[in-house]
Scaffold this motif. Sequence first.
Motif, PDB file in Angstrom:
ATOM      1  N   ASN A   1       0.850  -1.185   0.000  1.00  0.00           N
ATOM      2  CA  ASN A   1       0.000   0.000   0.000  1.00  0.00           C
ATOM      3  C   ASN A   1       0.885   1.234   0.000  1.00  0.00           C
ATOM      4  O   ASN A   1       1.956   1.265   0.620  1.00  0.00           O
ATOM      5  CB  ASN A   1      -0.967   0.018   1.184  1.00  0.00           C
ATOM      6  CG  ASN A   1      -0.383   0.652   2.432  1.00  0.00           C
ATOM      7  OD1 ASN A   1       0.558   0.116   3.011  1.00  0.00           O
ATOM      8  ND2 ASN A   1      -0.922   1.782   2.857  1.00  0.00           N
ATOM      9  N   ILE A   2       0.453   2.232  -0.748  1.00  0.00           N
ATOM     10  CA  ILE A   2       1.133   3.528  -0.767  1.00  0.00           C
ATOM     11  C   ILE A   2       0.093   4.577  -0.412  1.00  0.00           C
ATOM     12  O   ILE A   2      -0.845   4.824  -1.177  1.00  0.00           O
ATOM     13  CB  ILE A   2       1.732   3.851  -2.148  1.00  0.00           C
ATOM     14  CG1 ILE A   2       2.660   2.735  -2.629  1.00  0.00           C
ATOM     15  CG2 ILE A   2       2.499   5.178  -2.094  1.00  0.00           C
ATOM     16  CD1 ILE A   2       3.157   2.927  -4.049  1.00  0.00           C
ATOM     17  N   ALA A   3       0.238   5.170   0.759  1.00  0.00           N
ATOM     18  CA  ALA A   3      -0.647   6.257   1.172  1.00  0.00           C
ATOM     19  C   ALA A   3       0.003   7.578   0.775  1.00  0.00           C
ATOM     20  O   ALA A   3       1.170   7.814   1.085  1.00  0.00           O
ATOM     21  CB  ALA A   3      -0.891   6.209   2.672  1.00  0.00           C
ATOM     22  N   ILE A   4      -0.751   8.399   0.082  1.00  0.00           N
ATOM     23  CA  ILE A   4      -0.257   9.700  -0.373  1.00  0.00           C
ATOM     24  C   ILE A   4      -1.113  10.782   0.269  1.00  0.00           C
ATOM     25  O   ILE A   4      -2.344  10.784   0.143  1.00  0.00           O
ATOM     26  CB  ILE A   4      -0.293   9.802  -1.903  1.00  0.00           C
ATOM     27  CG1 ILE A   4       0.677   8.762  -2.494  1.00  0.00           C
ATOM     28  CG2 ILE A   4       0.074  11.204  -2.377  1.00  0.00           C
ATOM     29  CD1 ILE A   4       0.687   8.722  -3.998  1.00  0.00           C
ATOM     30  N   PHE A   5      -0.456  11.708   0.971  1.00  0.00           N
ATOM     31  CA  PHE A   5      -1.128  12.718   1.778  1.00  0.00           C
ATOM     32  C   PHE A   5      -0.896  14.095   1.150  1.00  0.00           C
ATOM     33  O   PHE A   5       0.252  14.519   0.958  1.00  0.00           O
ATOM     34  CB  PHE A   5      -0.574  12.727   3.209  1.00  0.00           C
ATOM     35  CG  PHE A   5      -0.653  11.392   3.892  1.00  0.00           C
ATOM     36  CD1 PHE A   5      -1.709  11.080   4.729  1.00  0.00           C
ATOM     37  CD2 PHE A   5       0.343  10.440   3.700  1.00  0.00           C
ATOM     38  CE1 PHE A   5      -1.776   9.851   5.358  1.00  0.00           C
ATOM     39  CE2 PHE A   5       0.278   9.209   4.322  1.00  0.00           C
ATOM     40  CZ  PHE A   5      -0.785   8.913   5.149  1.00  0.00           C
ATOM     41  N   CYS A   6      -1.970  14.798   0.851  1.00  0.00           N
ATOM     42  CA  CYS A   6      -1.852  16.147   0.294  1.00  0.00           C
ATOM     43  C   CYS A   6      -1.288  17.088   1.364  1.00  0.00           C
ATOM     44  O   CYS A   6      -1.746  17.082   2.511  1.00  0.00           O
ATOM     45  CB  CYS A   6      -3.211  16.648  -0.172  1.00  0.00           C
ATOM     46  SG  CYS A   6      -3.981  15.576  -1.408  1.00  0.00           S
ATOM     47  N   ARG A   7      -0.312  17.889   0.970  1.00  0.00           N
ATOM     48  CA  ARG A   7       0.286  18.807   1.950  1.00  0.00           C
ATOM     49  C   ARG A   7      -0.692  19.904   2.370  1.00  0.00           C
ATOM     50  O   ARG A   7      -0.553  20.470   3.457  1.00  0.00           O
ATOM     51  CB  ARG A   7       1.566  19.420   1.382  1.00  0.00           C
ATOM     52  CG  ARG A   7       2.706  18.409   1.245  1.00  0.00           C
ATOM     53  CD  ARG A   7       4.016  19.070   0.874  1.00  0.00           C
ATOM     54  NE  ARG A   7       5.078  18.081   0.744  1.00  0.00           N
ATOM     55  CZ  ARG A   7       5.833  17.638   1.731  1.00  0.00           C
ATOM     56  NH1 ARG A   7       5.634  18.108   2.960  1.00  0.00           N
ATOM     57  NH2 ARG A   7       6.776  16.748   1.527  1.00  0.00           N
ATOM     58  N   LYS A   8      -1.677  20.194   1.544  1.00  0.00           N
ATOM     59  CA  LYS A   8      -2.732  21.129   1.909  1.00  0.00           C
ATOM     60  C   LYS A   8      -4.070  20.523   1.486  1.00  0.00           C
ATOM     61  O   LYS A   8      -4.153  19.885   0.429  1.00  0.00           O
ATOM     62  CB  LYS A   8      -2.534  22.486   1.230  1.00  0.00           C
ATOM     63  CG  LYS A   8      -1.300  23.237   1.712  1.00  0.00           C
ATOM     64  CD  LYS A   8      -1.208  24.623   1.074  1.00  0.00           C
ATOM     65  CE  LYS A   8      -0.002  25.390   1.599  1.00  0.00           C
ATOM     66  NZ  LYS A   8       0.094  26.752   0.986  1.00  0.00           N
ATOM     67  N   PRO A   9      -5.124  20.710   2.276  1.00  0.00           N
ATOM     68  CA  PRO A   9      -6.425  20.116   1.936  1.00  0.00           C
ATOM     69  C   PRO A   9      -6.913  20.510   0.550  1.00  0.00           C
ATOM     70  O   PRO A   9      -7.526  19.699  -0.154  1.00  0.00           O
ATOM     71  CB  PRO A   9      -7.355  20.644   3.031  1.00  0.00           C
ATOM     72  CG  PRO A   9      -6.455  20.961   4.183  1.00  0.00           C
ATOM     73  CD  PRO A   9      -5.167  21.424   3.566  1.00  0.00           C
ATOM     74  N   GLU A  10      -6.624  21.751   0.145  1.00  0.00           N
ATOM     75  CA  GLU A  10      -7.153  22.215  -1.136  1.00  0.00           C
ATOM     76  C   GLU A  10      -6.473  21.554  -2.336  1.00  0.00           C
ATOM     77  O   GLU A  10      -6.909  21.723  -3.473  1.00  0.00           O
ATOM     78  CB  GLU A  10      -7.022  23.741  -1.239  1.00  0.00           C
ATOM     79  CG  GLU A  10      -5.609  24.264  -1.080  1.00  0.00           C
ATOM     80  CD  GLU A  10      -5.289  24.701   0.352  1.00  0.00           C
ATOM     81  OE1 GLU A  10      -4.498  25.648   0.512  1.00  0.00           O
ATOM     82  OE2 GLU A  10      -5.835  24.079   1.287  1.00  0.00           O
ATOM     83  N   TYR A  11      -5.408  20.798  -2.087  1.00  0.00           N
ATOM     84  CA  TYR A  11      -4.746  20.110  -3.191  1.00  0.00           C
ATOM     85  C   TYR A  11      -5.491  18.836  -3.613  1.00  0.00           C
ATOM     86  O   TYR A  11      -5.230  18.283  -4.681  1.00  0.00           O
ATOM     87  CB  TYR A  11      -3.320  19.700  -2.799  1.00  0.00           C
ATOM     88  CG  TYR A  11      -2.344  20.830  -2.577  1.00  0.00           C
ATOM     89  CD1 TYR A  11      -2.678  22.162  -2.840  1.00  0.00           C
ATOM     90  CD2 TYR A  11      -1.057  20.561  -2.096  1.00  0.00           C
ATOM     91  CE1 TYR A  11      -1.778  23.178  -2.618  1.00  0.00           C
ATOM     92  CE2 TYR A  11      -0.150  21.572  -1.886  1.00  0.00           C
ATOM     93  CZ  TYR A  11      -0.509  22.882  -2.147  1.00  0.00           C
ATOM     94  OH  TYR A  11       0.398  23.886  -1.931  1.00  0.00           O
ATOM     95  N   MET A  12      -6.400  18.356  -2.780  1.00  0.00           N
ATOM     96  CA  MET A  12      -6.921  17.007  -2.978  1.00  0.00           C
ATOM     97  C   MET A  12      -7.717  16.859  -4.273  1.00  0.00           C
ATOM     98  O   MET A  12      -7.546  15.879  -5.014  1.00  0.00           O
ATOM     99  CB  MET A  12      -7.769  16.589  -1.777  1.00  0.00           C
ATOM    100  CG  MET A  12      -8.095  15.100  -1.768  1.00  0.00           C
ATOM    101  SD  MET A  12      -8.710  14.543  -0.167  1.00  0.00           S
ATOM    102  CE  MET A  12      -8.892  12.785  -0.484  1.00  0.00           C
ATOM    103  N   ASN A  13      -8.590  17.818  -4.585  1.00  0.00           N
ATOM    104  CA  ASN A  13      -9.413  17.683  -5.787  1.00  0.00           C
ATOM    105  C   ASN A  13      -8.550  17.636  -7.045  1.00  0.00           C
ATOM    106  O   ASN A  13      -8.810  16.855  -7.971  1.00  0.00           O
ATOM    107  CB  ASN A  13     -10.420  18.828  -5.872  1.00  0.00           C
ATOM    108  CG  ASN A  13     -11.543  18.680  -4.868  1.00  0.00           C
ATOM    109  OD1 ASN A  13     -11.813  17.573  -4.394  1.00  0.00           O
ATOM    110  ND2 ASN A  13     -12.180  19.787  -4.524  1.00  0.00           N
ATOM    111  N   HIS A  14      -7.529  18.468  -7.095  1.00  0.00           N
ATOM    112  CA  HIS A  14      -6.660  18.487  -8.271  1.00  0.00           C
ATOM    113  C   HIS A  14      -5.861  17.190  -8.371  1.00  0.00           C
ATOM    114  O   HIS A  14      -5.776  16.584  -9.450  1.00  0.00           O
ATOM    115  CB  HIS A  14      -5.717  19.689  -8.206  1.00  0.00           C
ATOM    116  CG  HIS A  14      -4.767  19.770  -9.356  1.00  0.00           C
ATOM    117  ND1 HIS A  14      -5.102  20.370 -10.553  1.00  0.00           N
ATOM    118  CD2 HIS A  14      -3.497  19.301  -9.511  1.00  0.00           C
ATOM    119  CE1 HIS A  14      -4.083  20.277 -11.385  1.00  0.00           C
ATOM    120  NE2 HIS A  14      -3.092  19.639 -10.774  1.00  0.00           N
ATOM    121  N   LEU A  15      -5.273  16.742  -7.257  1.00  0.00           N
ATOM    122  CA  LEU A  15      -4.444  15.538  -7.301  1.00  0.00           C
ATOM    123  C   LEU A  15      -5.276  14.281  -7.569  1.00  0.00           C
ATOM    124  O   LEU A  15      -4.762  13.297  -8.098  1.00  0.00           O
ATOM    125  CB  LEU A  15      -3.658  15.394  -6.002  1.00  0.00           C
ATOM    126  CG  LEU A  15      -2.538  16.423  -5.798  1.00  0.00           C
ATOM    127  CD1 LEU A  15      -1.826  16.196  -4.467  1.00  0.00           C
ATOM    128  CD2 LEU A  15      -1.532  16.382  -6.940  1.00  0.00           C
TER     129      LEU A  15
END
Length: 594
Positions: free
Chosen positions: A504-518
Amino acid sequence: MSERVVRIGGASGAWGDSPMGTPQLLGADVQYLMMDYLAEVTMSLLARARQKDPEAGFPPDFIGYLKPHLVDIARRGVKVVSNAGGVNPHACKRALETIATELGLTLRVAMVEGDDLLPIVDALRAEGTREWISRAPLPQRLLTANAYLGALPIAAALAQGADIVITGRCADSALGLGILMYEFGWAATEYDRLAAGSLVGHLLECGPQACGGIFTDWEDVPGWENIGYPIAECSADGTFTLTKPAGTGGLVNPATVSEQVLYEVGDPAAYILPDVVADFSQVRLVQDGADRVHVSGAHGRPPTGSYKVSATFEDGYRAVGMLAIVGFEAVRKARRSAEALIARARARFIERSIADFSAVHVEVLGAESAYGDQSRALAAREVVLRLVVEHREAKALDIFARELGSVGLSFAQGTTGLIGGRPKPTPVVRLYTFLIDKSRLAAPSVTVGRDMHFVVPVSVEGEFAPTEHASSDEPEVMLLVDTVEVPLRAVARARSGDKGNSSNIAIFCRKPEYMNHLRCILTPARIAAHFSGSVGGPVVRYEAPGLHAFNFVLDNALGGGGMASLRLDAQGKAYGQRALEMLVPVPREWLIRP
């Protein structure tokens, strides 16, 4: 009147962890020490040790690390809960009681039994038991077969006055949950609280990993030489604060804690445990002072009617030769050396009517072998040839090892010699995982001290019906914005681990607002393409919105996984780092926004 808080310290993350966690945590006024020692490979090592000595079969570190502190533990009334019983909880209990007697202490040591399935293996084989992914039949001879038990027996042992509780194989997180079920009187049907207690155990089970150990932004973590071990300050409603002892190194913030929340987890919304199906997808982490993170938002559903069983079996022998080569064209020299060594050994096999190798694996360390065709270091001038071979017979690997002695005479200039000398054949131990109905096992039993023995009834009803939480592989429409390519690590963090042959690879957005784009960029197809050559199965993406994270599960990704894999990175520990190297398009404004 202030709310009662139970303080649990995670003093050990694995067999081989440092002994410094115990004195650290005892100095921090904890009420419990939770000590985790077991993994699949550990169980097989312990089984082989027990074959040689009937009083072995448990991690000796447990006794060695506790002994210097037992007097202080007894004086202060600190309780210890550990899975250090391994494959021989009776011997572990006796060894600890002997030490306590020598120190003049009166400690009630309890052990939990019921996880060992070897007595019913023949019946399971006759019933056609199959491995849960490959569907392979049960091997003819097993070293170990252990069900992952839950927390109820631990809670029951504590309720009967145990000072130290030793289990064999149980879910790692059950060590923490059992403590909290006893302390707060949680019922087996309070699923939200059981999920929260399981999260406590999950965060503590890997020791300092929750305090900045193996953190993506490693340069931000001070004091590795005295890294802090985690403390969970737990409340009756299931919320808790994670912290560490004052004056220690390490770092506790939402970022370090979030990486541990998803470590070695599949679907964050359906993490299947013996006592509960936990939903960690909406977990919230809030900074609550220096090196203090408040944790909430875990939810739970009724458990399944099955136990997970990890079995191990021997499957031939393995030898690993390590050869250092220095100078120009070192990579090519290493690969040709490997070809020549294998050819020489095969010639000797033919002379002796010995069968061929069952497996051969070549890695050139220093040439980015883990990256396969994506390597950028083919011009390396200093490398280590890692040559792994397997065979059904140990004598064949002795022949191979003797040929290794010729490397300094017959092969490339710049060959500096063998690292560690000629390798000795070692048994190959493979993992075999299956599910078994809880009703097939006798109820777990608990022995407290020398005179109390009882069974602990466990519900065998399974109410959980899996649902699909995976994200679609269909690419989402990305807003048309001015973008620039950056390494993923500029906008995200990652943590990877293993479950058998999956990673498993968990990837965490450094800012919440990045999530939709990523979400539009980090599709399963993109991850599969990035790891092409390493992954042989599908890639599935899950989401954990509370942590602003994606969790990718890569099937058939580890060359057999763990004990069976011939790879240097047999457990996918470096997959998170490799994922963060991906170039991704991001809005240009992200790079100039404070």
